[in-house]
Design an enzyme around this catalytic site. Structure first.
Site, short mmCIF file in Angstrom:
data_model
loop_
_atom_site.label_atom_id
_atom_site.label_comp_id
_atom_site.label_asym_id
_atom_site.label_seq_id
_atom_site.Cartn_x
_atom_site.Cartn_y
_atom_site.Cartn_z
CG ASP A 184 -1.97 -1.08 1.19
OD1 ASP A 184 -2.20 -1.64 0.09
OD2 ASP A 184 -2.56 -1.37 2.24
CG HIS A 238 -1.32 -6.70 1.35
ND1 HIS A 238 -0.47 -5.61 1.35
CD2 HIS A 238 -2.55 -6.19 1.10
CE1 HIS A 238 -1.16 -4.51 1.12
NE2 HIS A 238 -2.43 -4.82 0.94
C1 AKG Z 1 -6.69 -3.49 -0.85
O1 AKG Z 1 -7.86 -3.12 -1.00
O2 AKG Z 1 -5.72 -2.82 -1.22
C2 AKG Z 1 -6.41 -4.77 -0.19
O3 AKG Z 1 -5.28 -5.14 -0.12
C3 AKG Z 1 -7.54 -5.56 0.40
C4 AKG Z 1 -7.10 -6.75 1.18
C5 AKG Z 1 -8.25 -7.50 1.78
O4 AKG Z 1 -9.36 -7.48 1.24
O5 AKG Z 1 -8.04 -8.14 2.82
#
Ligand code: AKG
Length: 296
Positions: A184, A238
């Site tokens: 992120d 992630h």
């Molecule tokens: C995002 O929206 O950037 C995610 O990484 C969502 C991760 C999730 O839904 O657990």
């Protein structure tokens, strides 16, 4: 095998919390927090109003459609379109600014259900309190005054962006991902999911599944904290998987500096022996490069 993500209770003695958080940020860039003081009933209501919105007829949801060509992602959007070089991202989402008051536009928030606004405003108050607390503890974990991270990220100008993800059941989940692997660009992302598992974080060369823990906050270290800490805290890679039978949902709050904030390694953390590992630039510039896949 057998590796589980850190779960940190905020009700432990202060120094224990600082140590555990700092270790989790260095080793994982990810942790769950419990005993954070947000009422389970408020988290429950947040999920209810989001679920109600996504149950609306497609036509009504599309009346909030976003227009990324305008430079803003606020509103309803979908990723369920074929992207030739990547797997399909099997997700609908709703994105809007939640804080600070002068930056938000209630016209961009769902009006149905009518309780959406009140519940989200209540959640915002709690996220503001919790974010300030986490940033203070993470500053101390860097050996700095508790206020440093908050003020470096813009203090009262720090923005919260709400993104609700809705991953419908997918008949062939192996052909899709909820979201592609990414870090992120925020400073922190504070997420609550529903009880359908799917989130995975990258640790030492493996994907580690994150189990659902009711009412825990799932905290991701984002790129801006990695930069400010000069790499001591790691931004976590992630992804999320989709489920064959059940719809997965998650509510992510991205804690980001204002676009004009200049972010670089904190001067307190660099010297002749430890040079800056990242360049210093505005958040707007960082964002532009990340979206356009230009090296930072
Ligand atoms: C995002 O929206 O950037 C995610 O990484 C969502 C991760 C999730 O839904 O657990």
């Amino acid at each position: 095998e057998g590796v589980t993500v850190p779960v940190i209770s905020l009700s432990q003695p202060h120094d224990v919390v600082v140590d555990e958080l700092s270790k989790a940020c260095s080793e994982w860039g990810f942790f769950l927090i419990t005993d954070h003081g947000i009422e389970p009933s408020l988290i429950g209501r947040l999920k209810e109003v989001g679920e109600e919105f996504f149950k609306l007829p497609q036509k009504e949801k599309e009346s909030y459609a976003n227009d990324p060509s305008s430079g803003s992602f606020e509103g309803y959007g979908t990723k369920m379109t074929k992207n030739l070089d990547e797997k399909v991202e099997w997700v609908d989402y709703y994105f809007h600014i939640m804080h600070p008051p002068k930056k938000l536009n209630h016209d961009m928030w769902p009006k149905n259900p009518s309780s959406y606004r009140g519940v989200t405003e209540e959640y915002n108050v709690e996220i503001l309190r919790t974010t300030n607390q986490i940033l203070e503890l993470l500053s101390e974990g860097l050996g700095l005054d508790g206020k440093v991270l908050n003020s470096s990220l813009g203090g009262d100008e720090i923005e919260f962006e709400m993104k609700i993800n809705m991953y419908p059941p997918c008949a062939q989940p192996q052909l899709a991902l909820g979201v592609e692997p990414h870090t992120d660009m925020s400073a922190l992302t504070i997420l609550v999911p529903n009880d359908v598992p799917g989130l995975q974080v990258w640790k030492d060369g493996n994907w580690v599944a994150v189990n659902y823990l009711p009412n825990a906050l799932f905290v991701h270290v984002g790129d801006q904290l990695e930069v400010l800490s000069n790499g001591k805290y790691k931004s976590v890679l992630h992804r999320s998987l989709v489920n064959k039978e059940r719809r997965r949902m998650s509510w992510a709050v991205f804690v980001v500096p204002p676009h004009e904030a200049v972010i670089g390694p904190l001067p307190e953390l660099i010297d002749e022996k430890i040079p800056a590992k990242y360049s210093t630039k505005t958040y707007a510039e960082y964002r532009y490069r990340k979206f356009n896949k230009i090296p930072q």
